[in-house]
Design a protein around this motif. Structure first.
Motif, PDB file in Angstrom:
ATOM      1  N   PRO A  41       0.755  -1.314  -0.100  1.00 34.11           N
ATOM      2  CA  PRO A  41       0.026  -0.060   0.014  1.00 34.11           C
ATOM      3  C   PRO A  41       0.786   1.377   0.274  1.00 34.11           C
ATOM      4  O   PRO A  41       1.918   1.214   0.269  1.00 34.11           O
ATOM      5  N   SER A  42       0.364   2.373  -0.314  1.00 34.39           N
ATOM      6  CA  SER A  42       0.816   3.595  -0.266  1.00 34.39           C
ATOM      7  C   SER A  42       1.679   3.728   1.133  1.00 34.39           C
ATOM      8  O   SER A  42       1.121   3.650   2.169  1.00 34.39           O
ATOM      9  N   GLY A  43       2.677   4.405   0.845  1.00 35.78           N
ATOM     10  CA  GLY A  43       3.469   4.812   1.862  1.00 35.78           C
ATOM     11  C   GLY A  43       4.333   3.694   2.615  1.00 35.78           C
ATOM     12  O   GLY A  43       4.986   3.860   3.728  1.00 35.78           O
ATOM     13  N   CYS A  44       4.338   2.442   2.170  1.00 38.29           N
ATOM     14  CA  CYS A  44       4.898   1.541   2.748  1.00 38.29           C
ATOM     15  C   CYS A  44       6.544   1.425   2.641  1.00 38.29           C
ATOM     16  O   CYS A  44       7.156   0.511   3.212  1.00 38.29           O
ATOM     17  N   GLY A  45       7.038   2.111   1.625  1.00 37.98           N
ATOM     18  CA  GLY A  45       8.743   2.085   1.469  1.00 37.98           C
ATOM     19  C   GLY A  45       9.084   1.444   0.388  1.00 37.98           C
ATOM     20  O   GLY A  45      10.172   1.318   0.349  1.00 37.98           O
ATOM     21  N   LYS A  46       8.110   1.210  -0.598  1.00 41.78           N
ATOM     22  CA  LYS A  46       8.648   0.637  -1.802  1.00 41.78           C
ATOM     23  C   LYS A  46       9.523   1.605  -2.747  1.00 41.78           C
ATOM     24  O   LYS A  46      10.689   1.054  -3.174  1.00 41.78           O
ATOM     25  N   THR A  47       9.004   2.931  -2.809  1.00 46.29           N
ATOM     26  CA  THR A  47      10.096   3.859  -3.392  1.00 46.29           C
ATOM     27  C   THR A  47      11.347   4.007  -2.866  1.00 46.29           C
ATOM     28  O   THR A  47      12.366   4.097  -3.186  1.00 46.29           O
ATOM     29  N   THR A  48      11.178   3.916  -1.560  1.00 45.74           N
ATOM     30  CA  THR A  48      12.524   4.157  -0.482  1.00 45.74           C
ATOM     31  C   THR A  48      13.545   3.149  -1.028  1.00 45.74           C
ATOM     32  O   THR A  48      14.502   3.343  -1.092  1.00 45.74           O
ATOM     33  N   ILE A  49      13.117   1.674  -1.353  1.00 44.62           N
ATOM     34  CA  ILE A  49      14.011   0.737  -1.521  1.00 44.62           C
ATOM     35  C   ILE A  49      14.533   0.978  -3.007  1.00 44.62           C
ATOM     36  O   ILE A  49      15.708   0.876  -3.094  1.00 44.62           O
TER      37      ILE A  49
HETATM   38  N1  LIG Z   1      11.995  12.483   1.408  1.00 44.40           N
HETATM   39  C1  LIG Z   1      11.378  12.223   2.464  1.00 44.40           C
HETATM   40  N2  LIG Z   1      11.316  12.913   3.732  1.00 44.40           N
HETATM   41  C2  LIG Z   1      10.747  12.376   4.629  1.00 44.40           C
HETATM   42  N3  LIG Z   1       9.855  11.359   4.588  1.00 44.40           N
HETATM   43  C3  LIG Z   1       9.480  10.627   3.335  1.00 44.40           C
HETATM   44  C4  LIG Z   1      10.477  11.265   2.114  1.00 44.40           C
HETATM   45  N4  LIG Z   1      10.351  10.514   1.332  1.00 44.40           N
HETATM   46  C5  LIG Z   1       9.450   9.412   1.675  1.00 44.40           C
HETATM   47  N5  LIG Z   1       8.879   9.616   2.956  1.00 44.40           N
HETATM   48  C6  LIG Z   1       8.001   8.926   3.987  1.00 44.40           C
HETATM   49  O1  LIG Z   1       8.486   7.360   3.820  1.00 44.40           O
HETATM   50  C7  LIG Z   1       7.403   6.633   3.847  1.00 44.40           C
HETATM   51  C8  LIG Z   1       7.680   5.602   2.732  1.00 44.40           C
HETATM   52  O2  LIG Z   1       7.650   6.499   1.425  1.00 44.40           O
HETATM   53  P1  LIG Z   1       7.817   5.767   0.068  1.00 44.40           P
HETATM   54  O3  LIG Z   1       7.856   6.728  -1.111  1.00 44.40           O
HETATM   55  O4  LIG Z   1       8.871   4.825  -0.038  1.00 44.40           O
HETATM   56  O5  LIG Z   1       6.255   4.696   0.085  1.00 44.40           O
HETATM   57  P2  LIG Z   1       5.925   4.087  -1.205  1.00 44.40           P
HETATM   58  O6  LIG Z   1       5.334   2.647  -0.598  1.00 44.40           O
HETATM   59  O7  LIG Z   1       6.599   4.137  -2.325  1.00 44.40           O
HETATM   60  O8  LIG Z   1       4.547   4.871  -1.431  1.00 44.40           O
HETATM   61  P3  LIG Z   1       3.393   5.311  -2.687  1.00 44.40           P
HETATM   62  O9  LIG Z   1       2.903   3.848  -3.254  1.00 44.40           O
HETATM   63  O10 LIG Z   1       2.768   6.119  -2.161  1.00 44.40           O
HETATM   64  O11 LIG Z   1       4.549   5.985  -3.642  1.00 44.40           O
HETATM   65  C9  LIG Z   1       6.242   7.571   3.643  1.00 44.40           C
HETATM   66  O12 LIG Z   1       5.560   7.530   4.993  1.00 44.40           O
HETATM   67  C10 LIG Z   1       6.541   8.771   3.157  1.00 44.40           C
HETATM   68  O13 LIG Z   1       5.740   9.889   3.641  1.00 44.40           O
END
Ligand SMILES: Nc1ncnc2c1ncn2[C@@H]1O[C@H](COP(=O)(O)OP(=O)(O)OP(=O)(O)O)[C@@H](O)[C@H]1O
Length: 368
Positions: A41-49
């Protein structure tokens, strides 16, 4: 070619600034040449990986290995990794050719060499002849392909794709799913794809990592994850499911509400509370008293290929049924299912314990 994992995450955590970690002690290994999907789901950390692999950000703790070497401090432009972004990030003032050639020009490659590479990349994405087109003259699907061509033109080892199909309409999106999968196989590169769409993940991947709250909850082939979800979250996230509470009576017997059913699970503690999953397509409509339980039909919707019935048993549990047969709303029908259709999930089981338990079964979970 080495058998070393192409990417290995070892106890990787990430916090942005002083905030709570958004990734918690992530461990995984990726093999060369496979199509991986990070699903959650949105915000779970996928893009961070993805950003960690690309080198746009560094882990707060832990190490990232590329071909066996730690790359925590290797800058993004020295990694053999390219990213396709959700919004494509194309340069609107450059034509198709120059968009793809951009990275090669920065590397000061000779024009002749650039020309050969750009043309090859365009051929790969079925856009030969589009060199001179402006980006504004390209459709969504074509822009998508330009973005992919730009990512592959450098011949990277890994291609990261961050929700690259989310801007496309359903039909084009399905077409691009086929194209991307086929392209990955032709190139033989490692693709790491991010989506929150479970159908997309099931259709495209060799292996899926299901994520929630900064953790990998389950990893496996699409079939493994669909057939044997580790817990309520995965069962719910991947496809439609009936998830009810149950109690293990003994090996191969589970109680749901006031009834007992045969299942294929063993090795759980008698009396242990469990979550039970039965997929809607595994429930078969029978005449009343001819199945394993009777249910009352509450609603019925025609979904094109099948009917979707919402039914309730005597204990008040809801059972969703997908069937090509229809039933009368308000009537009582029987529901039948095989013992293999019952999936038992222990509460809070680790992925290692879950895999060990499934492997110990005499009837293999995936039917092989
Ligand atoms: N540059 C940043 N500074 C602070 N918090 C961040 C930053 N980038 C992401 N986050 C937070 O880190 C968490 C994970 O974000 P991420 O973008 O990895 O999620 P995601 O699974 O890819 O979500 P989505 O599907 O919505 O893109 C979220 O709570 C987001 O708000």
């Amino acid at each position: 070619m080495s058998n070393e994992p192409i990417i290995r995450f070892e106890n990787v955590s990430k916090s942005y600034g002083t905030n709570e970690p958004v990734l918690h002690t992530i461990n995984f290994e990726l093999e060369r040449g496979k199509f991986y999907t990070l699903l959650g789901p949105s915000g779970c950390g996928k893009t961070t990986i993805l950003r960690l692999i690309a080198g746009f950000i560094q882990p707060t703790e832990g190490t990232i290995h590329l071909n066996g070497k730690v790359i925590n401090n290797v800058p993004a432009n020295n990694r053999q990794v390219n990213t396709v972004f959700q919004d494509y990030a194309l340069f609107p003032h450059l034509n198709v050719y120059e968009n793809i050639a951009f990275g090669l020009r920065i590397k000061k490659m000779k024009s002749k060499e650039i020309d050969a590479k750009v043309k090859e990349a365009l051929r790969f994405v079925n856009l030969d002849g589009y060199e001179k087109r402006e980006i504004s003259e390209m459709s969504g699907g074509q822009r998508q392909r330009v973005a992919i061509a730009r990512a592959i033109v450098n011949d990277p080892e890994i291609i990261l794709l961050d929700e690259p199909l989310s801007a496309l309409d359903l039909k084009l999106r399905t077409e691009m799913q086929y194209e991307l999968r086929e392209l990955q196989q032709r190139l033989g590169k490692t693709f790491i794809f991010v989506t929150h769409d479970q159908e997309e993940a099931l259709a495209m991947s060799d292996e899926i990592f299901v994520m929630n709250h900064g953790q990998i909850v389950q990893s496996g082939t699409p079939l493994d994850i669909y057939d044997e979800p580790i817990n309520r979250f995965v069962a719910d996230f991947i496809g439609e499911s009936n998830i009810v509470e149950g109690i293990m009576i003994a090996d191969y017997r589970v109680q749901i509400g006031s009834k007992e059913f045969e299942c294929v699970d063993k090795g759980l503690t008698p009396g242990e509370k469990v979550d039970v999953v039965i997929r809607p397509e595994d429930l078969e409509i029978k005449a009343v008293n001819q199945g394993k339980m009777n249910v009352r039909v509450d609603t019925q919707l025609f979904r094109g290929v099948h009917y979707e019935l919402s039914t309730y048993d005597e204990d008040g549990n809801e059972w969703l049924v997908h069937s090509t047969r229809k039933a009368e709303v308000g009537s009582t029908i029987g529901l039948d299912f095989d013992p293999e259709a019952i999936h038992i999930m222990r509460l809070n089981e680790s992925e290692e314990d879950f895999d060990r338990r499934l492997e110990s079964y005499e009837v293999p979970a995936n039917g092989n």
